[in-house]
Design a protein around this motif. Structure first.
Motif, PDB file in Angstrom:
ATOM      1  N   ALA A 131      51.000  14.157  -1.994  1.00  0.00           N
ATOM      2  CA  ALA A 131      51.416  14.122  -3.392  1.00  0.00           C
ATOM      3  C   ALA A 131      50.879  13.006  -4.191  1.00  0.00           C
ATOM      4  O   ALA A 131      50.883  12.021  -3.909  1.00  0.00           O
ATOM      5  CB  ALA A 131      52.856  14.288  -3.386  1.00  0.00           C
ATOM      6  N   VAL A 132      50.712  13.554  -5.634  1.00  0.00           N
ATOM      7  CA  VAL A 132      50.381  12.405  -6.541  1.00  0.00           C
ATOM      8  C   VAL A 132      51.625  12.570  -7.759  1.00  0.00           C
ATOM      9  O   VAL A 132      51.801  13.469  -8.337  1.00  0.00           O
ATOM     10  CB  VAL A 132      49.058  12.461  -7.177  1.00  0.00           C
ATOM     11  CG1 VAL A 132      48.880  11.501  -8.449  1.00  0.00           C
ATOM     12  CG2 VAL A 132      47.993  12.302  -6.154  1.00  0.00           C
ATOM     13  N   ALA A 133      52.109  11.613  -8.086  1.00  0.00           N
ATOM     14  CA  ALA A 133      53.193  11.666  -9.250  1.00  0.00           C
ATOM     15  C   ALA A 133      52.936  12.652 -10.357  1.00  0.00           C
ATOM     16  O   ALA A 133      51.599  12.149 -10.828  1.00  0.00           O
ATOM     17  CB  ALA A 133      53.574  10.160  -9.775  1.00  0.00           C
ATOM     18  N   GLY A 134      53.435  13.318 -10.810  1.00  0.00           N
ATOM     19  CA  GLY A 134      53.131  14.219 -11.992  1.00  0.00           C
ATOM     20  C   GLY A 134      52.499  15.616 -11.564  1.00  0.00           C
ATOM     21  O   GLY A 134      51.856  16.182 -12.380  1.00  0.00           O
ATOM     22  N   HIS A 135      51.950  15.839 -10.168  1.00  0.00           N
ATOM     23  CA  HIS A 135      50.890  16.734 -10.159  1.00  0.00           C
ATOM     24  C   HIS A 135      51.431  17.495  -8.645  1.00  0.00           C
ATOM     25  O   HIS A 135      50.530  18.316  -8.104  1.00  0.00           O
ATOM     26  CB  HIS A 135      49.518  15.951  -9.480  1.00  0.00           C
ATOM     27  CG  HIS A 135      48.709  15.353 -10.871  1.00  0.00           C
ATOM     28  ND1 HIS A 135      48.029  15.949 -11.719  1.00  0.00           N
ATOM     29  CD2 HIS A 135      48.826  14.110 -11.151  1.00  0.00           C
ATOM     30  CE1 HIS A 135      47.854  15.274 -12.594  1.00  0.00           C
ATOM     31  NE2 HIS A 135      48.113  14.032 -12.406  1.00  0.00           N
ATOM     32  N   GLY A 136      52.607  17.470  -8.307  1.00  0.00           N
ATOM     33  CA  GLY A 136      52.918  18.168  -7.269  1.00  0.00           C
ATOM     34  C   GLY A 136      52.925  17.601  -6.005  1.00  0.00           C
ATOM     35  O   GLY A 136      52.070  16.674  -5.769  1.00  0.00           O
ATOM     36  N   ALA A 137      53.679  18.220  -4.870  1.00  0.00           N
ATOM     37  CA  ALA A 137      53.642  18.139  -3.589  1.00  0.00           C
ATOM     38  C   ALA A 137      52.736  19.213  -2.647  1.00  0.00           C
ATOM     39  O   ALA A 137      53.183  20.386  -3.016  1.00  0.00           O
ATOM     40  CB  ALA A 137      54.905  17.787  -2.972  1.00  0.00           C
ATOM     41  N   TYR A 138      52.129  18.866  -1.738  1.00  0.00           N
ATOM     42  CA  TYR A 138      51.476  20.019  -1.118  1.00  0.00           C
ATOM     43  C   TYR A 138      51.314  19.826   0.506  1.00  0.00           C
ATOM     44  O   TYR A 138      51.474  18.592   0.994  1.00  0.00           O
ATOM     45  CB  TYR A 138      49.844  20.024  -1.432  1.00  0.00           C
ATOM     46  CG  TYR A 138      49.843  20.411  -2.823  1.00  0.00           C
ATOM     47  CD1 TYR A 138      49.862  21.543  -3.678  1.00  0.00           C
ATOM     48  CD2 TYR A 138      49.766  19.308  -3.743  1.00  0.00           C
ATOM     49  CE1 TYR A 138      49.520  21.933  -4.676  1.00  0.00           C
ATOM     50  CE2 TYR A 138      49.874  19.543  -5.241  1.00  0.00           C
ATOM     51  CZ  TYR A 138      49.657  20.723  -5.438  1.00  0.00           C
ATOM     52  OH  TYR A 138      49.672  21.278  -7.143  1.00  0.00           O
ATOM     53  N   LYS A 139      51.132  20.758   1.334  1.00  0.00           N
ATOM     54  CA  LYS A 139      50.951  20.754   2.713  1.00  0.00           C
ATOM     55  C   LYS A 139      49.421  21.354   3.046  1.00  0.00           C
ATOM     56  O   LYS A 139      49.334  22.348   2.665  1.00  0.00           O
ATOM     57  CB  LYS A 139      52.206  21.513   3.453  1.00  0.00           C
ATOM     58  CG  LYS A 139      51.762  21.338   4.915  1.00  0.00           C
ATOM     59  CD  LYS A 139      53.015  21.920   5.706  1.00  0.00           C
ATOM     60  CE  LYS A 139      52.786  21.969   7.350  1.00  0.00           C
ATOM     61  NZ  LYS A 139      53.867  22.740   8.073  1.00  0.00           N
ATOM     62  N   GLN A 140      48.687  20.674   3.709  1.00  0.00           N
ATOM     63  CA  GLN A 140      47.490  21.226   4.096  1.00  0.00           C
ATOM     64  C   GLN A 140      47.228  21.371   5.595  1.00  0.00           C
ATOM     65  O   GLN A 140      47.572  20.445   6.369  1.00  0.00           O
ATOM     66  CB  GLN A 140      46.297  20.304   3.504  1.00  0.00           C
ATOM     67  CG  GLN A 140      44.819  20.633   3.892  1.00  0.00           C
ATOM     68  CD  GLN A 140      43.777  19.621   3.275  1.00  0.00           C
ATOM     69  OE1 GLN A 140      44.273  19.031   2.509  1.00  0.00           O
ATOM     70  NE2 GLN A 140      42.815  19.769   3.873  1.00  0.00           N
ATOM     71  N   THR A 141      46.856  22.772   6.122  1.00  0.00           N
ATOM     72  CA  THR A 141      46.653  22.730   7.630  1.00  0.00           C
ATOM     73  C   THR A 141      45.283  23.794   7.562  1.00  0.00           C
ATOM     74  O   THR A 141      44.806  23.985   6.465  1.00  0.00           O
ATOM     75  CB  THR A 141      47.785  23.786   8.011  1.00  0.00           C
ATOM     76  OG1 THR A 141      47.718  25.172   7.326  1.00  0.00           O
ATOM     77  CG2 THR A 141      49.190  23.266   7.751  1.00  0.00           C
ATOM     78  N   ASP A 142      45.065  24.161   8.365  1.00  0.00           N
ATOM     79  CA  ASP A 142      43.631  25.035   8.960  1.00  0.00           C
ATOM     80  C   ASP A 142      43.922  26.238   8.229  1.00  0.00           C
ATOM     81  O   ASP A 142      42.838  27.111   8.084  1.00  0.00           O
ATOM     82  CB  ASP A 142      43.327  25.073  10.470  1.00  0.00           C
ATOM     83  CG  ASP A 142      44.539  25.839  11.207  1.00  0.00           C
ATOM     84  OD1 ASP A 142      45.497  25.900  10.780  1.00  0.00           O
ATOM     85  OD2 ASP A 142      44.298  25.911  12.506  1.00  0.00           O
ATOM     86  N   LYS A 143      45.095  26.616   7.840  1.00  0.00           N
ATOM     87  CA  LYS A 143      45.323  27.984   7.003  1.00  0.00           C
ATOM     88  C   LYS A 143      45.104  27.786   5.484  1.00  0.00           C
ATOM     89  O   LYS A 143      45.338  28.937   4.858  1.00  0.00           O
ATOM     90  CB  LYS A 143      46.670  28.685   7.532  1.00  0.00           C
ATOM     91  CG  LYS A 143      46.664  28.921   8.973  1.00  0.00           C
ATOM     92  CD  LYS A 143      48.111  29.622   9.401  1.00  0.00           C
ATOM     93  CE  LYS A 143      47.920  29.848  10.794  1.00  0.00           C
ATOM     94  NZ  LYS A 143      49.564  30.345  11.209  1.00  0.00           N
ATOM     95  N   GLY A 144      45.311  26.443   5.358  1.00  0.00           N
ATOM     96  CA  GLY A 144      44.702  26.390   3.761  1.00  0.00           C
ATOM     97  C   GLY A 144      45.650  25.230   3.081  1.00  0.00           C
ATOM     98  O   GLY A 144      46.721  24.781   3.844  1.00  0.00           O
ATOM     99  N   ILE A 145      46.138  25.471   1.875  1.00  0.00           N
ATOM    100  CA  ILE A 145      47.003  24.552   1.157  1.00  0.00           C
ATOM    101  C   ILE A 145      48.004  25.118   0.523  1.00  0.00           C
ATOM    102  O   ILE A 145      47.930  26.226  -0.203  1.00  0.00           O
ATOM    103  CB  ILE A 145      46.186  23.579  -0.050  1.00  0.00           C
ATOM    104  CG1 ILE A 145      44.944  22.883   0.778  1.00  0.00           C
ATOM    105  CG2 ILE A 145      47.232  22.877  -0.799  1.00  0.00           C
ATOM    106  CD1 ILE A 145      44.340  22.118  -0.113  1.00  0.00           C
TER     107      ILE A 145
END
Length: 274
Positions: A131-145
Motif C-alpha cells: 500500500a501507499v498512503a492515499g492510494h489503497g491497499a493491494y494483494k498480488q499473486t500469480d493470479k493477479g492484483i
C-alpha cells in the motif's frame, strides 16, 4: 521522489530478499543464534538484511535505514529524519525455524513520523501485500492484483481473531469482554496476521508481547488503506521514531470500524518499559 514512484522497484527488492531466505529455507542450511532478549535470529535473517540494505542504499542513497538486524541509531541522531526506511528482514523467524512457512519480508517508508508505504512479501506464497498512503491497499499473486478491504460483519456473526500458533490462547482471551461469539484463526508472523485483517480473512489481531516498530510499519499503512486501524492496547495511536527504544506497546489490528471494539476488547496498559 514520491513513494508511489518507488513502489515497483522496492517490491523487486523485497522479492530478492525473500528469495535469499527461501534458498536457505529449502536447503535447510542455516545457523541459529539468540539475541540479547533471547529471541531467535538466523543466517536467513541476515541474508535478507544484506540484500535489503545493499539494494536500498544503491537505489536511494539519501534515505537512511533502520533495520531490526543492524546497529540502532540513537534518537538524537535520527529524531529530525524526515524520511527513512524501516525494515524487518524476516518477520516470523520462529515460523522459519518451525518450518510453517509463515514468514515475510517487511519494508516500510516512514515520512514525518508516519508510514506512507508498506510492502510485505510472503516468499512461500510468492505473493505481496502492499500500500501507499492515499492510494489503497493491494494483494498480488500469480493470479493477479486485488484491492484489499476489511470484512463487513453482521452483528450476529462471530468475530474472527487471528492468533499465534504458539502463544497460549488465554493470553488473548483475558482481554475479551464480549458475549459475542468468537472464532480463532491460527497463523504465523505478526505482519501476515495483520494482512489477514486487511484482506477480510480475520476481523482482529491482538498482539500481546514484545514487538518493534519494524513489526508494525509496513502493516500499518496496508491495514489503514484497507479500512482498518492499528492502535495500542489502550486504544491510542502508535508512534514512530519518537523514543530511544524501538519497542512497541501491545497493540491491536482492528478491521471494520463500525464494530464496537471497546465493547469487545478490554483496554490494558502494557507492562513493559517502552
Amino acid at each position: 521522489m514520491h513513494a508511489l514512484e518507488m513502489l515497483e522497484d522496492v517490491k523487486v527488492i523485497a522479492q530478492k530478499a525473500g528469495h535469499a531466505i527461501l534458498e536457505i529455507y529449502q536447503h535447510k542450511d542455516y545457523e541459529q543464534f539468540s539475541k540479547d532478549d533471547n529471541s531467535p535470529v538466523t543466517t536467513a535473517d541476515y541474508a535478507s538484511n544484506d540484500v535489503l540494505m545493499t539494494e536500498l542504499e544503491e537505489l536511494y542513497p539519501d534515505i537512511p535505514i533502520i533495520s531490526e538486524e543492524t546497529a540502532h541509531v540513537s534518537l538524537n541522531a535520527r529524531k529530525n529524519w524526515q524520511r527513512y526506511w524501516l525494515l524487518d528482514p524476516m518477520d516470523g523467524t520462529q515460523e522459519f525455524i518451525s518450518r510453517s512457512g509463515d514468514f515475510a519480508v517487511c519494508i516500510a517508508l516512514v515520512e514525518n513520523g508516519w508510514p506512507v508505504m508498506g510492502i510485505i512479501y510472503w516468499p512461500i506464497k510468492d505473493s505481496f501485500y502492499y500500500a501507499v498512503a492515499g492510494h489503497g491497499a493491494y494483494k498480488q499473486t500469480d493470479k493477479g492484483i486485488t484491492r484489499l478491504a476489511v470484512a463487513h460483519r453482521q452483528p450476529d456473526e462471530p468475530i474472527r481473531f487471528a492468533v499465534s500458533r504458539v502463544q497460549k490462547l488465554t493470553t488473548l482471551t483475558q482481554y475479551l469482554k464480549s458475549e459475542r461469539p468468537t472464532e480463532f484463526i491460527k497463523l504465523g508472523s505478526c505482519s501476515l496476521k495483520s494482512c489477514f485483517v486487511a484482506e477480510g480473512k480475520a476481523d482482529c489481531y491482538l498482539r500481546v508481547g514484545p514487538t518493534g516498530e519494524w513489526d508494525t510499519g509496513a502493516p500499518h499503512v496496508i491495514v489503514e488503506e484497507a479500512g482498518g486501524r492499528i492502535l495500542d492496547s489502550e486504544f491510542n495511536g502508535l508512534s514512530y521514531n519518537q523514543r530511544e527504544t524501538f519497542d512497541n506497546p501491545d497493540f491491536m489490528v482492528l478491521g471494520e470500524q463500525s464494530i464496537g471494539w471497546r465493547d469487545i476488547i478490554k483496554p490494558h496498559r502494557t507492562e513493559r518499559d517502552i
